[in-house]
Design an enzyme around this catalytic site. Sequence first.
Site, mmCIF file in Angstrom:
data_model
loop_
_atom_site.group_PDB
_atom_site.id
_atom_site.type_symbol
_atom_site.label_atom_id
_atom_site.label_comp_id
_atom_site.label_asym_id
_atom_site.label_seq_id
_atom_site.Cartn_x
_atom_site.Cartn_y
_atom_site.Cartn_z
ATOM 1 N N GLN A 208 0.833 -1.205 0.000
ATOM 2 C CA GLN A 208 0.000 0.000 0.000
ATOM 3 C C GLN A 208 0.864 1.250 0.000
ATOM 4 O OE1 GLN A 208 -3.349 -0.088 -0.212
ATOM 5 N NE2 GLN A 208 -3.227 2.114 -0.525
ATOM 6 N N ASP B 10 -6.307 -5.453 -6.442
ATOM 7 C CA ASP B 10 -5.723 -4.441 -7.328
ATOM 8 C C ASP B 10 -5.709 -4.902 -8.780
ATOM 9 O OD1 ASP B 10 -5.226 -2.536 -5.429
ATOM 10 O OD2 ASP B 10 -3.124 -3.080 -5.128
ATOM 11 N N HIS C 287 -51.631 22.077 -12.918
ATOM 12 C CA HIS C 287 -51.442 20.674 -12.566
ATOM 13 C C HIS C 287 -52.792 20.017 -12.260
ATOM 14 C CE1 HIS C 287 -47.240 21.753 -12.197
ATOM 15 N NE2 HIS C 287 -46.905 20.520 -11.818
ATOM 16 N N HIS D 200 2.560 3.053 -3.219
ATOM 17 C CA HIS D 200 1.798 3.841 -4.183
ATOM 18 C C HIS D 200 2.271 5.288 -4.214
ATOM 19 C CE1 HIS D 200 -1.311 1.283 -5.832
ATOM 20 N NE2 HIS D 200 -1.567 0.788 -4.649
ATOM 21 N N GLU E 149 -10.655 2.400 2.539
ATOM 22 C CA GLU E 149 -10.796 1.976 1.144
ATOM 23 C C GLU E 149 -10.628 0.457 1.045
ATOM 24 O OE1 GLU E 149 -8.598 2.834 -3.160
ATOM 25 O OE2 GLU E 149 -7.573 3.299 -1.276
ATOM 26 N N HIS E 150 -9.542 -0.056 1.601
ATOM 27 C CA HIS E 150 -9.266 -1.495 1.631
ATOM 28 C C HIS E 150 -9.208 -1.956 3.082
ATOM 29 C CE1 HIS E 150 -6.998 0.071 -1.977
ATOM 30 N NE2 HIS E 150 -7.752 -0.849 -2.557
#
Length: 432
Positions: free
Chosen positions: A257, A359, A418, A260, A325-326
């Site tokens: 991780q 991934d 209407h 990145h 996220e993960h």
Amino acid sequence: MQRLSTHEYGINVVDALAGGADATARVDTRVAEIIADVSERGDDALVDYTQQLDDWTPADAAALEVPRQRMDDALASLSPDDRRALATAAERLTAYAQHQKLDNASYTDAAGNRLGHIVRPIERVGVYVPGGAAAYPSSVLMNAVPARVAGVDQIIMVSPAPGGQVNDWVLAAAAHIGVHRLFTIGGAQAVAALADGTATVPAVDKIVGPGNAYVASAKRQVFGRVGIESVAGPSEVLIIADASADPRWVALDLCAQAEHDPAARAVLVTPDSQLIDAVEACLAEEIERLPRAETIRASLRDNGALIHTADLAEAVELANRVAPEHLELAVADAAALLDSIRHAGAVFVGHWTPEVFGDYCAGPNHVLPTGRTARFSSPLGTYDFQKRISVVEASAAGADELAPVAERLAVAEGLDAHAASARARGGSMTVK
């Protein structure tokens, strides 16, 4: 890398992880200027920004587009094993995306009115694939596969090309999955071009894909003129582990991780203090072996944490507050924890399921909600490239039933036209 404890901070240890994932006001201001410039000058602005930011000078805007033959050649240049890996990943993603398709639905009520919805694909989608420090052919597949499954007519891809060079794997992935057009532009200017169109770059209906702070800010600012799937921040993983976890595997997952980006966040949460010691020792060893060691160190130093909790229940509570996220569940009985997870982009269950499978090739999408947005957002999927259109077909008997209800509510709202429209379709009631 921070060592924290819920014994010291309580469950509010999450506050110690708070980081600025949002673009700063300075970035927002600059992005607004770029969007306005592209809107005003179109292709000329794209050529200028490419020269300034990507360090190459295209002859004209047409040179920003990658010819179809160049993509096909890149695919052909891959070794048989590499092509097989690309194809296998695409096949698994496609199989998963097929299960996400929305279907038409309808029912008929007691009065004979037919109600429901029809599903249609979005016609033209812009896919942003990051470039520069690393190449992401996986992001090409993750964004384009569900669009293809949904039936999108045109997939327009943009990706920055520093020095005018595009990674062959990225081109090969675009060719394999059938991207219709590919432009070597990135940053806020690429988002602006997709949103409003230029003489060369077609305007799209929706923009998807992650990017840096400038891309995130641009997507926020063009939303409304076009759709977006989310505003992505730095990537993140939270690993819940117990004594059964292999400390080296955990360390490698944290490194995966962290490599990145220096802004990426990698966090271990465990009730086992001995595991924290072992993981810390393994990190020191593994980082030295990895080419992106400098990035990993910066990420772990500034955004990483090893958190000691009272028990697994507290670890789960913390995870739900972070809404990562993960989320990896590296515990002996991982499936037993799954029902307690309320907020996460994707969950990886058990010791044999590292986040990196997600991934690349597990099947679910790796474009996921970040920065606690998993509290209300979902992974990118086929449904993001489809829209529902409501369908109402009233019968004569149904009109008799609906008209007086609609008329009374219209009168209550002071909308006489209407009321008249409803009254004309049936029913004998006239509201006094």
